[in-house]
Design an enzyme around this catalytic site. Structure first.
Site, PDB file in Angstrom:
ATOM      1  CD  GLU A  58      12.206  55.270  41.374  1.00 34.45           C
ATOM      2  OE1 GLU A  58      12.385  55.182  42.596  1.00 34.45           O
ATOM      3  OE2 GLU A  58      11.295  55.963  40.903  1.00 34.45           O
ATOM      4  CG  ASP A  79       9.449  59.234  40.487  1.00 33.55           C
ATOM      5  OD1 ASP A  79      10.209  58.798  41.365  1.00 33.55           O
ATOM      6  OD2 ASP A  79       8.211  59.284  40.618  1.00 33.55           O
TER       7      ASP A  79
END
Lengths: 103, 712
Positions: free
Chosen positions: B391, B354
């Site tokens: 990401e 993330d």
């Protein structure tokens, strides 16, 4: 300390171990006393209300020891909650479940 | 015969007695708790603490059982370690008190009144049952626990699926089966997900990507809904413990068996040929900024774990209050330990990081050209075959899609793929050229890294669902309690004429077709496709594009959708099977010379701004050939087809404009075309053709379909 008791009996040519109470880290080691080499072994859990993480491991180790000694081991009388925990954690897959027990 | 118990060690005896417990100095490595004969070894790092105390609790009790200060000579370097004998791991909870300076400007925030969670805690208690109200007054609310790590893995092996063959399915452990319609015995749990493996098999995906499953507190959310009811932190991007699986996702969490339950899930997924990727959140922790709670890292060694401003405040590149100091040598070790642990102990196949751009920032926030953490993860022996997915952006504007330091190993969520395909599908002008690069694995971004560096997706948990993408022009996040201010505004969505649900059959037909178009483009693109769970049955969040706080039917997978929308499910299922059947669609590397482009006339692509039609023919090994025509125009196009390779004829695999069941033909049953050289591509439709050798008994000939559609 939780309460745990165990008694051995025979039904036909099978040894029956009736376990009573909770199987946890305090009581799990006692399980290994039930094993009789050869023949059949029925572990009656109908009076067991809780099996902890250590208890599940002890049952699985017992099962493996039984197999090494050519003892056919089955469990029976698994209470709903105990069965649920065994199923959710994958332990149930290893055991032969005998439906019904004749005392 | 006398057998010496191999577990006996010559050092398994106490040397000291502290607070009534027999202890000795422990092995300082590994960190966390390790089981040793007769006892447990505790090891914790703090560079700037003056002293450290181990605090023991009997499970669930308010007051500590004992507090054992580490003797000075139990410290090696910055590591405090101690073996304590006679402890029962099953009933034990523990934590640490670290004493040291409180001098925020210098970065120190020690507070010996706090009991701290072990950063390496294998289990954390306190949030055993999802949604049970927390007791905020309890001393030491989240507690570290030891774990019995043995598990009956049997012959479990990682499926080892090559990256280019993956079809990833992104889902949420709780949301997948929490809906009352799921029909599983333990809704919303690891065990519930395990019961749904047959569904995943039927759909055909071979990888699940689980949104965060590291322990977090679902009550960590200051917002309320419009009626003043507190909202939860449903998604869980607020980690409490990086080594502990979330107990509230386990049906057996109340018994502390979440690790066994999660492992049972992984094992069963592997047996079904499905890999497991975890969404991991190393960019920040649940401790927030200087006003947040002290749970673990802040109290143990604030200056090590966090990026701090010169004034001692927290940099906020994550948008959540703090930022993990990922390239600090100690934090690198921590992250590496953590990932190795999940691979070795839980048999995890890959990780999606993330806000991964934070992972290449230095301690002062500067992006590093050669970030040591990313290099270390890329070359680590235990992680060698792991999928590593970034990401590749963060919440402070660092956008690295196409430029994330990859070391030949890292893939990326390709945000540009998402944006381009969305804009093409809604009919924007000037997109066809970029679409071409996106559907062949974005060589402009990943030259030298291969198409497998590109995780292609149209939707993900963050943003609209596919159904909402074709049903809403604007986000509708009022339920999140921030006056619709949260969530992204640039969605590239189109509602097909009406905002939100409608009974207009024309609009609904167009929406269904647009969803099929998105799936058809996604599942025939090179790179690695990722599907958002529920999109295969048209799940809606009623226009909410940021459901992080919606632990309810807005987020949960509604299992009745499969019955009410079997057409979309069937279409997606057959397209996934089609992808698996055709290597021409998924070469690992960019196949420049195996691709030909077409417009209305074969071999003459129209790259002009007003072009909304593009067709591509792709050649793979063993004569595999697939032709995909994508028409985002509101007009039909009578197109000339390229010549199929010698000995093959074009057969129809899918036409999103055709009424079901003619919209997709199961792999191997594709009928040959009625007019072999041409195909009438309907407005806003996608057509997939496959080259097959004519069979002796050809199936029924297929005609192209046309149906009226509204103009935008």
């Amino acid at each position: 300390m939780s309460s745990f008791e165990m008694s051995l009996g025979r039904v036909g040519d099978a040894t029956t171990a009736i376990l009573v109470g909770e199987i946890d880290s305090g009581s799990a080691h006692q399980l290994f006393a039930v094993l009789v080499p050869g023949g059949q072994m029925l572990i009656d859990l109908s009076s067991v209300s809780y099996v902890s993480s250590s208890g599940l491991r002890a049952l699985l180790l017992l099962h493996r020891q039984a197999r090494e000694q050519d003892t056919r081991m089955a469990i029976t009388g698994v209470a709903d909650e105990v069965r649920f925990v065994m199923a959710a954690t994958g332990f149930l897959d290893f055991f032969e479940i005998a439906e019904g027990v004749h005392r | 015969m006398t057998v010496i118990d191999s577990r006996t060690r010559i050092d398994s005896h106490p040397t000291h007695r502290i607070a009534g417990y027999e202890v000795r100095t422990g092995r300082p490595y590994p960190f966390g708790v390790t089981s040793v004969p007769g006892g447990l070894t505790f090891s914790v790092y703090s560079d700037r603490a003056r002293s450290m105390t181990l605090v023991l609790f009997e499970r669930g009790k308010d007051e500590p059982l004992a507090e054992l200060e580490f003797p000075a000579d139990f410290r090696v370097g910055s590591v405090f370690s101690m073996t304590v004998f006679g402890l029962d791991p099953e009933t034990l909870e523990y934590g640490f008190r670290a004493d040291g300076p409180f001098d925020p400007v210098r970065g120190d925030r020690f507070d010996a009144s706090q009991i701290l969670v072990d950063p390496h805690a294998r289990l954390i208690s306190g949030r055993e049952v999802w949604g049970s109200p927390p007791n905020r007054d309890r001393i030491y609310p989240y507690r570290s626990r030891p774990l019995l790590e043995d598990f009956h893995w049997g012959d479990d092996r990682p499926p080892g699926i090559p990256m280019e063959e993956l079809v990833i399915y992104e889902t949420h452990v709780r949301g997948f089966t929490r809906h009352p319609s799921s029909g599983v015995s333990a809704p919303g749990t690891y065990a519930g997900l395990r019961e749904k493996i047959p569904y995943l098999r039927e759909l055909g995906v071979n990888c699940v990507e689980l949104m965060p499953i590291f322990e977090f507190d679902e009550f960590d959310n200051p917002h309320t809904d419009s009626e003043g009811n507190p909202l939860r932190n449903y998604w869980g991007y607020n980690t409490l413990g990086f080594f502990a699986p979330k107990a509230g996702y386990a049906a057996t969490g109340k018994y502390g068996m979440q690790a066994d339950e999660f492992k049972a899930l992984v094992k069963e997924l592997h047996r079904a040929g499905i890999e497991v990727i975890l969404d991991v959140v190393f960019n920040h922790t649940a401790e927030g900024n200087e006003n947040g709670p002290t749970i673990s890292f802040r109290g143990l060694d604030n200056t090590t774990y966090y990026m701090l401003t010169p004034e001692g405040y927290y940099y906020n590149f994550s948008g959540t209050g703090n930022t993990m100091n990922c390239n600090h040598p100690v934090v690198r070790g921590f992250i590496l330990d953590c990932l190795r642990y999940w691979v070795a102990e839980y048999h995890i196949d890959g990780f999606r990081f993330d806000l991964a751009a934070i992972l290449d920032r230095a301690g002062d926030g500067t992006p590093l050209p050669n970030p040591p953490l990313l290099e270390q993860l890329a070359y680590d022996p235990l992680l060698r075959n792991c999928k590593l997915i970034a990401e590749a952006w963060d919440a402070a504007g660092l956008y690295e899609v196409g430029s994330f330091p990859s070391y030949g190993r890292w893939s990326e969520w390709n945000g540009k793929y998402r944006d381009t395909v969305r804009r093409f599908l809604k009919g924007d002008s000037g997109v066809v050229g970029e679409l071409a690069t996106r559907v062949i694995g974005s060589p402009d971004l990943y030259d030298g890294r291969g198409a497998i560096a590109s995780i292609n997706f149209v939707t993900a948990h963050d943003g609209f669902t596919l159904n909402d993408l074709v049903s809403y022009n604007d986000k509708h996040n009022e339920a999140n309690g921030e006056g619709n201010a949260d969530g992204a505004n640039d969605n590239n969505s189109w509602n097909c004429g009406v905002e939100g649900p409608t009974t207009d059959p024309g609009v609904n037909a167009l929406r269904l077709r647009q969803m099929k178009n998105a799936m058809a483009v996604l599942l025939t693109s090179q790179g690695v496709p990722m599907i958002l769970s529920g999109d295969e049955v048209g799940r809606t969040q009623l226009g909410n594009n940021n459901t992080y706080c919606q632990d309810n039917e807005l987020s949960w997978f509604d299992w009745t959708l499969g019955e009410s929308n079997p057409e979309l499910f069937r279409f997606v299922r057959h397209l996934i099977a089609f992808r698996h059947a055709h290597p021409a669609l998924r070469p690992a590397w960019h196949p420049y010379d195996a691709v030909t482009w077409h417009g209305v006339r074969a071999g003459e692509p129209d790259w002009s701004a007003e072009s909304r039609f593009l067709a591509v023919t792709r050649h793979g090994p063993d004569g595999d050939v697939v032709h995909v025509a994508m028409n985002a125009h509101w007009e039909a196009h009578d197109t000339q087809l390229p010549q199929p390779p010698p000995g093959l004829e074009w057969c129809l695999a899918a036409d999103t404009a055709a009424p079901a069941p003619h919209d997709v033909h199961p792999a191997g049953t594709e009928p040959p075309l009625t007019h072999p050289g041409r195909y009438l591509v309907a407005p806003r439709s996608t057509v997939i053709l496959v080259g097959r050798a004519p069979s002796d008994q050809p199936p029924e000939k297929e005609s192209p379909w046309l149906s009226p559609l509204p103009s935008p």
